[in-house]
Scaffold this motif. Structure first.
Motif, PDB file in Angstrom:
ATOM      1  N   LEU A   1       6.780   0.099  -2.349  1.00  0.00           N
ATOM      2  CA  LEU A   1       5.487   1.063  -2.366  1.00  0.00           C
ATOM      3  C   LEU A   1       6.182   2.432  -2.226  1.00  0.00           C
ATOM      4  O   LEU A   1       6.752   2.800  -1.242  1.00  0.00           O
ATOM      5  CB  LEU A   1       4.416   1.089  -1.330  1.00  0.00           C
ATOM      6  N   ASN A   2       5.985   3.339  -3.290  1.00  0.00           N
ATOM      7  CA  ASN A   2       6.513   4.797  -3.175  1.00  0.00           C
ATOM      8  C   ASN A   2       5.229   5.763  -3.188  1.00  0.00           C
ATOM      9  O   ASN A   2       4.500   5.826  -4.296  1.00  0.00           O
ATOM     10  CB  ASN A   2       7.147   4.910  -4.649  1.00  0.00           C
ATOM     11  N   THR A   3       5.119   6.462  -2.142  1.00  0.00           N
ATOM     12  CA  THR A   3       4.120   7.159  -2.014  1.00  0.00           C
ATOM     13  C   THR A   3       4.571   8.326  -1.172  1.00  0.00           C
ATOM     14  O   THR A   3       5.445   8.551  -0.432  1.00  0.00           O
ATOM     15  CB  THR A   3       3.038   6.567  -1.161  1.00  0.00           C
ATOM     16  N   SER A   4       3.778   9.526  -1.498  1.00  0.00           N
ATOM     17  CA  SER A   4       3.882  10.524  -0.500  1.00  0.00           C
ATOM     18  C   SER A   4       3.071  10.699   0.625  1.00  0.00           C
ATOM     19  O   SER A   4       2.274   9.765   0.605  1.00  0.00           O
ATOM     20  CB  SER A   4       3.927  12.274  -1.259  1.00  0.00           C
ATOM     21  N   VAL A   5       3.107  11.517   1.500  1.00  0.00           N
ATOM     22  CA  VAL A   5       2.246  11.389   2.682  1.00  0.00           C
ATOM     23  C   VAL A   5       1.022  12.176   2.375  1.00  0.00           C
ATOM     24  O   VAL A   5      -0.264  12.241   3.180  1.00  0.00           O
ATOM     25  CB  VAL A   5       2.805  12.195   3.932  1.00  0.00           C
ATOM     26  N   MET A   6       0.698  12.655   1.126  1.00  0.00           N
ATOM     27  CA  MET A   6      -0.327  13.531   0.828  1.00  0.00           C
ATOM     28  C   MET A   6      -1.765  12.785   0.841  1.00  0.00           C
ATOM     29  O   MET A   6      -2.623  13.329   1.312  1.00  0.00           O
ATOM     30  CB  MET A   6      -0.115  14.161  -0.526  1.00  0.00           C
ATOM     31  N   PRO A   7      -1.748  11.613   0.457  1.00  0.00           N
ATOM     32  CA  PRO A   7      -3.192  10.919   0.396  1.00  0.00           C
ATOM     33  C   PRO A   7      -3.726  10.956   2.030  1.00  0.00           C
ATOM     34  O   PRO A   7      -4.625  10.990   2.263  1.00  0.00           O
ATOM     35  CB  PRO A   7      -2.826   9.554  -0.221  1.00  0.00           C
TER      36      PRO A   7
END
Ligand code: NAP
Length: 332
Positions: A253-259
């Motif tokens: 899972l690649n995600t930024s913290v933005m959500p």
């Protein structure tokens, strides 16, 4: 019962495994205080991983496969589960550290058992199985976290699979607008018949790459992991809940913290195995009432006998399976 049949996984050559129908006795099974005459079992993605040796699910070999079972108590030293009770074991460690459900008789611990709600038959319970139990748990967790139908549509991916099919059924029954995401364009009619109001096809999806995409969905049920889960998080409205259930596409899972920090999106981890038995029974009691799937007849795509199990697993590994497989053992 002196001896009976069980489908077990053994160590094979070259560190591979081999699955076969064996004749065994109760003494061959994991310890437990309740013996169940098994009527039905089912097939989940995890069963396919274990039976084909694709992933190491079992902590020892040989072991009886099958993560779920439903049947009738034969003998018991627990007055909560007297002989004759209709029971199930679903997602409670079977085929991991305890012999599983593909057997004519099982020996289990009473803390693994649930009582079947009155109008849920053993066959229905196995049509639901770990897949449906997990979908129900996701709905429960999302609603405990304040998800409501009024918030907007919920996206369900891996839609034609067991978890996906039952999630569409029970979320739509509760009034949610459900958007199904599938790899199988030809399954649109099936998904709509379960309650999906819109069907998206994975290959046609424009996922974008921005830290936040348009907030189109109030929540989601993820069976895939990887890029699709990342896109779902970026496309969820403020305060929405995404239930992370599966890894059918990827463990990454690649995600930024933005959500999370801009929209307050919640990523809810769902685990159907590790759970107090009181909570497990509470989820089943909801399944017996307001979380009961309405379309099990459509969702059951095949019924097989214990002796025919060998042929069913590849479709799960290939991702070509639609709906649920029930396994008839003693029946009833
Ligand atoms: N966390 C828990 O406690 C828990 C409990 C139960 C299941 N699970 C996990 O949840 C997932 C779904 O389980 P299930 O029993 O519903 O499995 P299933 O019946 O095999 O369904 C999985 C569905 O995912 C899609 N899919 C399969 N392979 C894919 C791939 N390589 N790339 C993209 N999509 C793919 C397909 O649906 P479409 O073609 O419609 O997209 C397939 O029908 C599995 O990963 C399972 O291990 C976790």
């Amino acid at each position: 019962m002196d001896s009976f049949r069980a489908f077990r996984v053994h160590s094979g050559e070259d560190r591979k495994t081999r699955a076969q129908l064996d004749t065994i006795t109760l003494d061959d099974l994991s310890e437990g205080n309740v013996v169940v005459r098994v009527g039905w079992s089912d097939v989940n993605y995890k069963d396919a991983l274990a039976a084909t040796g694709t992933s190491r699910i079992m902590r020892r070999l040989p072991m009886v496969a099958g993560i779920d079972l439903a049947g009738v108590v034969e003998t018991s030293d627990d007055e909560a589960f007297p002989a004759g009770s209709a029971v199930a074991v679903v997602g409670a460690g079977l085929s991991e550290d305890h012999d599983g459900g593909y057997t004519e008789y099982a020996r289990v611990r009473s803390d693994q058992l649930v009582r079947l709600p009155d109008h849920v038959s053993g066959r229905d319970a196995m049509a639901i199985g770990t897949a449906g139990f997990t979908a129900a748990l996701a709905l429960l967790r999302m609603e405990e976290n304040h998800q409501t139908p009024a918030d907007g549509p919920v996206l369900v991916n891996g839609a034609t699979g067991g978890v996906g099919s039952i999630a569409i059924d029970i979320f739509s029954a509760r009034g949610y607008e459900v958007v199904a995401l599938t790899g199988k364009a030809e399954s649109s009619d099936y998904l709509r018949s379960l309650g999906a109001s819109q069907v998206l096809v994975r290959g046609e999806l424009e996922m974008g790459a921005r830290p936040l995409e348009r907030g189109s969905y109030a929540g989601g049920v993820d069976n895939l992991g990887g890029d699709v889960l990342s896109w779902m998080l970026r496309s969820t409205k403020p305060g929405g809940n995404v239930a992370a259930i599966g890894l059918a596409a990827s463990t990454e899972l690649n995600t930024s913290v933005m959500p999370f920090i801009i929209r307050g999106v919640n990523l809810l981890g769902i685990n159907s195995v590790i759970m107090p038995s009181v909570r497990r029974q509470a989820v089943w009691d909801r399944i017996g009432t307001d979380f009961m799937p309405r379309h099990l007849d459509k969702i059951i795509s095949q019924e097989v006998a214990l002796a025919d199990l060998q042929g069913v697993f590849d479709a799960y590994i290939d991702g070509t399976m639609t709906g649920r497989t029930v396994v008839r053992i003693g029946g009833g």
